[in-house]
Design an enzyme around this catalytic site. Structure first.
Site, PDB file in Angstrom:
ATOM      1  N   HIS A  18      -7.738  -6.710   1.790  1.00  0.00           N
ATOM      2  CA  HIS A  18      -8.243  -5.958   2.944  1.00  0.00           C
ATOM      3  C   HIS A  18      -9.398  -6.796   3.476  1.00  0.00           C
ATOM      4  O   HIS A  18     -10.143  -7.403   2.686  1.00  0.00           O
ATOM      5  CB  HIS A  18      -8.854  -4.618   2.559  1.00  0.00           C
ATOM      6  CG  HIS A  18      -7.936  -3.642   1.884  1.00  0.00           C
ATOM      7  ND1 HIS A  18      -7.685  -3.671   0.548  1.00  0.00           N
ATOM      8  CD2 HIS A  18      -7.265  -2.575   2.381  1.00  0.00           C
ATOM      9  CE1 HIS A  18      -6.879  -2.666   0.238  1.00  0.00           C
ATOM     10  NE2 HIS A  18      -6.606  -1.982   1.331  1.00  0.00           N
ATOM     11  N   ASP A  66     -12.532  -6.366   1.575  1.00  0.00           N
ATOM     12  CA  ASP A  66     -12.587  -6.875   0.194  1.00  0.00           C
ATOM     13  C   ASP A  66     -13.115  -8.294   0.214  1.00  0.00           C
ATOM     14  O   ASP A  66     -13.749  -8.745  -0.733  1.00  0.00           O
ATOM     15  CB  ASP A  66     -11.197  -6.981  -0.454  1.00  0.00           C
ATOM     16  CG  ASP A  66     -10.390  -5.723  -0.411  1.00  0.00           C
ATOM     17  OD1 ASP A  66     -10.990  -4.644  -0.485  1.00  0.00           O
ATOM     18  OD2 ASP A  66      -9.151  -5.838  -0.294  1.00  0.00           O
ATOM     19  N   GLU A 117       3.104   1.127   4.482  1.00  0.00           N
ATOM     20  CA  GLU A 117       3.145   1.474   3.055  1.00  0.00           C
ATOM     21  C   GLU A 117       3.085   2.993   2.935  1.00  0.00           C
ATOM     22  O   GLU A 117       2.014   3.589   3.102  1.00  0.00           O
ATOM     23  CB  GLU A 117       1.953   0.812   2.354  1.00  0.00           C
ATOM     24  CG  GLU A 117       1.945   1.038   0.864  1.00  0.00           C
ATOM     25  CD  GLU A 117       0.758   0.338   0.197  1.00  0.00           C
ATOM     26  OE1 GLU A 117       0.431  -0.808   0.560  1.00  0.00           O
ATOM     27  OE2 GLU A 117       0.143   0.962  -0.684  1.00  0.00           O
ATOM     28  N   GLU A 148       5.271   1.279  -2.768  1.00  0.00           N
ATOM     29  CA  GLU A 148       4.408   1.303  -3.967  1.00  0.00           C
ATOM     30  C   GLU A 148       4.940   2.338  -4.955  1.00  0.00           C
ATOM     31  O   GLU A 148       5.188   3.496  -4.597  1.00  0.00           O
ATOM     32  CB  GLU A 148       2.970   1.632  -3.558  1.00  0.00           C
ATOM     33  CG  GLU A 148       2.050   1.725  -4.764  1.00  0.00           C
ATOM     34  CD  GLU A 148       0.578   1.614  -4.412  1.00  0.00           C
ATOM     35  OE1 GLU A 148       0.242   0.901  -3.441  1.00  0.00           O
ATOM     36  OE2 GLU A 148      -0.227   2.242  -5.105  1.00  0.00           O
ATOM     37  N   ASP A 206       4.403  -2.913  -3.818  1.00  0.00           N
ATOM     38  CA  ASP A 206       3.115  -2.796  -4.501  1.00  0.00           C
ATOM     39  C   ASP A 206       3.423  -2.310  -5.910  1.00  0.00           C
ATOM     40  O   ASP A 206       3.804  -1.145  -6.121  1.00  0.00           O
ATOM     41  CB  ASP A 206       2.175  -1.827  -3.766  1.00  0.00           C
ATOM     42  CG  ASP A 206       1.249  -2.560  -2.797  1.00  0.00           C
ATOM     43  OD1 ASP A 206       1.498  -3.765  -2.538  1.00  0.00           O
ATOM     44  OD2 ASP A 206       0.278  -1.952  -2.318  1.00  0.00           O
ATOM     45  N   ASP A 209      -3.168   8.965  -7.804  1.00  0.00           N
ATOM     46  CA  ASP A 209      -2.746   7.571  -7.730  1.00  0.00           C
ATOM     47  C   ASP A 209      -3.543   6.768  -8.760  1.00  0.00           C
ATOM     48  O   ASP A 209      -4.618   6.253  -8.455  1.00  0.00           O
ATOM     49  CB  ASP A 209      -3.070   7.109  -6.295  1.00  0.00           C
ATOM     50  CG  ASP A 209      -2.401   5.820  -5.905  1.00  0.00           C
ATOM     51  OD1 ASP A 209      -1.488   5.388  -6.609  1.00  0.00           O
ATOM     52  OD2 ASP A 209      -2.800   5.258  -4.863  1.00  0.00           O
ATOM     53  N   ASP A 264      -0.814  -3.943  -7.085  1.00  0.00           N
ATOM     54  CA  ASP A 264      -1.822  -2.980  -6.612  1.00  0.00           C
ATOM     55  C   ASP A 264      -2.166  -2.102  -7.811  1.00  0.00           C
ATOM     56  O   ASP A 264      -1.846  -0.918  -7.864  1.00  0.00           O
ATOM     57  CB  ASP A 264      -1.261  -2.164  -5.434  1.00  0.00           C
ATOM     58  CG  ASP A 264      -2.359  -1.401  -4.710  1.00  0.00           C
ATOM     59  OD1 ASP A 264      -3.496  -1.392  -5.213  1.00  0.00           O
ATOM     60  OD2 ASP A 264      -2.078  -0.803  -3.658  1.00  0.00           O
TER      61      ASP A 264
HETATM   62  C1  XUL Z   1      -3.891   2.837  -1.594  1.00  0.00           C
HETATM   63  C2  XUL Z   1      -3.160   1.585  -1.492  1.00  0.00           C
HETATM   64  C3  XUL Z   1      -3.782   0.506  -0.683  1.00  0.00           C
HETATM   65  C4  XUL Z   1      -2.812  -0.291   0.102  1.00  0.00           C
HETATM   66  C5  XUL Z   1      -3.446  -1.281   1.061  1.00  0.00           C
HETATM   67  O1  XUL Z   1      -3.251   3.821  -2.318  1.00  0.00           O
HETATM   68  O2  XUL Z   1      -2.109   1.435  -2.088  1.00  0.00           O
HETATM   69  O3  XUL Z   1      -4.529  -0.299  -1.531  1.00  0.00           O
HETATM   70  O4  XUL Z   1      -1.954  -0.998  -0.719  1.00  0.00           O
HETATM   71  O5  XUL Z   1      -4.329  -0.688   1.911  1.00  0.00           O
HETATM   72 CO    CO Z   2      -0.799  -0.155  -2.234  1.00  0.00          CO
END
Ligand code: XUL
Ligand code: CO
Length: 439
Positions: free
Chosen positions: A100, A103, A231, A267, A295, A306, A338
């Site tokens: 990001h 980051d 995502e 993800e 992810d 999460d 992730d």
């Molecule tokens: C949050 C998440 C984020 C995205 C990118 O749950 O997965 O880190 O991958 O913004």
């Molecule tokens: Co993610």
């Protein structure tokens, strides 16, 4: 170049009988699986936020891990992160990373100052990329942690907040392009709502689509040929996230004619929060031609949030890689961890143990997917189960030759159809899977 992990050397493949905790047991980057070396099939990526930034802070306590990387202020820490990230990637044979914008470099009092700081770190990353051959998998903008985004970014009720977010995303996309990234992710951090009592859902979604269209058009105009990803996630931080799951996102993309430019970044932990399996989400994406990237992580079925744990569930990784291979493998996408080490796993070695565990799990997943595909019993069972669609009435329906009245006539003539049913054989198939995996 600083050496943050000087006691740890290159992590090597030593095979499954090795007891060296700092070795790969299954991930052998050069081993060919399904026609390509593992490193190309798996395309592992490091997540900048968890790996370099995540210090274990949670709602009940401060961080447990030192993630200052020798720095004394935000910018010196962020420079340290670059050196640490590339050292980790080198030592772990991870070829890609994801970030990001915030980051990489700090949020400053003005957007132009934030942009200047971001440029400094992006230039550093570019130098390190040139020196090491490491690549950017995808970039994204953190449009969810600053208080200005408390009601959303692209879906904010305030037009000024929308503009701030648009400008921030424009810069994050430019940084992604500068670093040669082949992906740009939209994860709707606070794009959702808490209550419809204060929400114009239709305007918010129209605005999100307007923003995405502008970003796509701008990206293409500056030479970005990679994929834009959404995502999906059903909840957290908002009660109802707009990008609930792949099917919901598909409906959004099709409504706004964005489906040609967007694919899914699936993800695992988001899939299970939506009460889907990880495999289901990838299958929906694959069947609709929008599978993009992964992810990689896992949740905990006993916790409702999460948890972003490093993936160690071999069955889930197997079904993930089975779907990825059936989708034709990764093109612009890859496997981004992730994932974060648990708060109690706070030492520098834990970063290595976490990545090794995750990478070995996906290596096993890939090896198992190959075994299942080569064994062929599962694929054959599925295709045999639908054999009635290959000839006769089934083939005629698929070919569009039958009207509803034709079908009614057929059904009336045929009478009871109980004798056309066959067993689903779930237990037999689960046994075959175990037999293939453990033989
Ligand atoms: C949050 C998440 C984020 C995205 C990118 O749950 O997965 O880190 O991958 O913004
Ligand atoms: Co993610």
């Amino acid at each position: 170049m600083p050496d943050f992990f000087k006691d740890i050397g290159q992590i090597k493949y030593e095979g499954k009988t090795s007891t060296n905790p700092l070795s790969f047991k299954y991930y052998d980057p050069d081993r060919t699986v399904m026609g390509k070396p593992m490193r190309e099939q798996l395309k592992f990526a490091l997540s900048w936020w968890h790996t370099l930034g995540g210090d274990g802070t949670d709602m009940f306590g401060v961080g447990t891990a030192d993630k200052k990387w020798g720095g004394s202020d935000p910018m010196s820490t962020d420079k340290g992160k670059v050196a640490a990230a590339f050292e980790l990637m080198e030592k772990l044979s991870v070829d890609y990373y994801c970030f990001h914008d915030r980051d990489l470099a700090p949020e400053c009092p003005t957007l132009s100052e934030s942009n200047e700081k971001l440029d400094i770190i992006v230039d550093m990353c570019k130098d390190y990329q040139n020196k090491t051959g490491k690549k950017l998998l995808w970039g994204t903008a953190k449009c969810f942690d600053h208080p200005r985004y408390m009601h959303g970014a692209g879906t904010a009720p305030s037009a000024d907040v929308f503009c701030y977010a648009a400008a921030q995303i424009k810069k994050a996309l430019e940084s992604t392009v500068k670093l040669g990234g082949n992906g740009y992710v939209f994860w709707g951090g606070r794009e959702g709502y808490e209550t419809l009592l204060n929400t114009n859902m239709s305007l918010e979604l129209d605005n999100m689509a307007r923003l995405m269209r502008m970003i796509v058009d701008y990206g293409r105009s500056i030479g970005f040929t990679g994929d834009f990803y959404i995502e999906p996630k059903p909840k957290e931080p908002t009660k109802h996230q707009y990008d609930f799951d792949t099917a919901t996102v598909l409906a959004f993309l099709r409504k706004y004619n964005l489906d040609k430019d967007f694919k899914m970044n699936i993800e695992a932990n988001h899939a299970t929060l939506a009460t889907h399996t990880f495999q289901h989400e990838i299958r929906v994406a694959r069947d609709n031609g929008v599978f993009g990237s992964i992810d990689a992580n896992q949740g905990d079925m006993l916790l409702g949030w999460d948890t972003d744990q490093f993936p160690t569930n071999v069955y889930d990784a197997t079904w993930c890689m089975y779907e990825v291979i059936k989708a034709g493998g990764f093109t612009n996408g890859g496997l981004n961890f992730d994932s974060k080490a648990r708060r109690g796993s706070f030492t520098p070695e834990d970063i290595f143990y976490s990545y090794i565990a995750g990478m070995d799990t996906f290596a096993l997943g890939l090896i198992n997917a190959e075994k299942l595909i080569e064994d062929g019993r599962i694929d054959k069972f599925v295709s045999d189960r639908y054999v009635s669609w290959n000839t006769g009435i089934g083939a005629d329906i698929i070919a569009g030759k039958m009207t509803l009245s034709d079908i009614e006539k057929y059904a009336l003539q045929k009478g009871e159809v109980m004798d056309s049913l066959t067993s689903g054989r779930q237990e037999l198939l689960e046994g075959i899977v175990n037999n293939v995996l453990f033989s």
